[in-house]
Design a protein around this motif. Structure first.
Motif: not given
Length: 125
Positions: A13-19, A65-74, A81-86, A121-125
């Motif tokens: 749902q909108a406002g949710g998060s996915l990784r 910007k401000g909602r997503f964060a990319i990280s890596r574990d070598d 990709l952490q996605m917030n406030s979708l 990725v599907t974000v419902s309103s």
């Protein structure tokens, strides 16, 4: 050769998060620049985020910007990709991309040699 396999997509749902996760095969993973792109229905593939191989610098599309964060574990050959406030407009197939070494134009998909198959990725309103 590097093979990339994404996972973690789904319906939220909108406002949710996915990784999102991307597992990479191959050696010397730490020497690769890693990125996420996405393609929404009827639209061109667009850049989301990049993490360079050296120094850990990152860059994001304005939409991320401000909602997503990319990280890596070598150590585990993983990129996330952490996605917030979708938002509904984040609905797309998300792709992991990689290329060895430095990327001068991180938002240009032609700069990347390896791609995953994508995860929806599907974000419902």
């Amino acid at each position: 050769q590097v093979q990339l396999v994404e996972s973690g997509g789904g319906l939220v749902q909108a406002g949710g998060s996915l990784r999102l996760s991307c597992a990479a095969s191959g050696r010397r993973f730490s020497t690769y620049t890693l990125a996420w792109f996405r393609r929404a229905p009827g639209r061109e593939r667009e850049f989301v985020a990049v993490r360079w191989w050296s120094g850990g610098s990152t860059s994001y599309a304005d939409s991320a910007k401000g909602r997503f964060a990319i990280s890596r574990d070598d150590a585990r050959n993983m990129v996330y990709l952490q996605m917030n406030s979708l938002k509904p407009e984040d609905t797309a197939v998300y792709y992991c991309a990689a290329t060895r070494g430095y990327v001068s134009t991180s938002d240009d998909p032609d700069q990347y040699n390896y791609w995953g198959q994508g995860t929806q990725v599907t974000v419902s309103s």
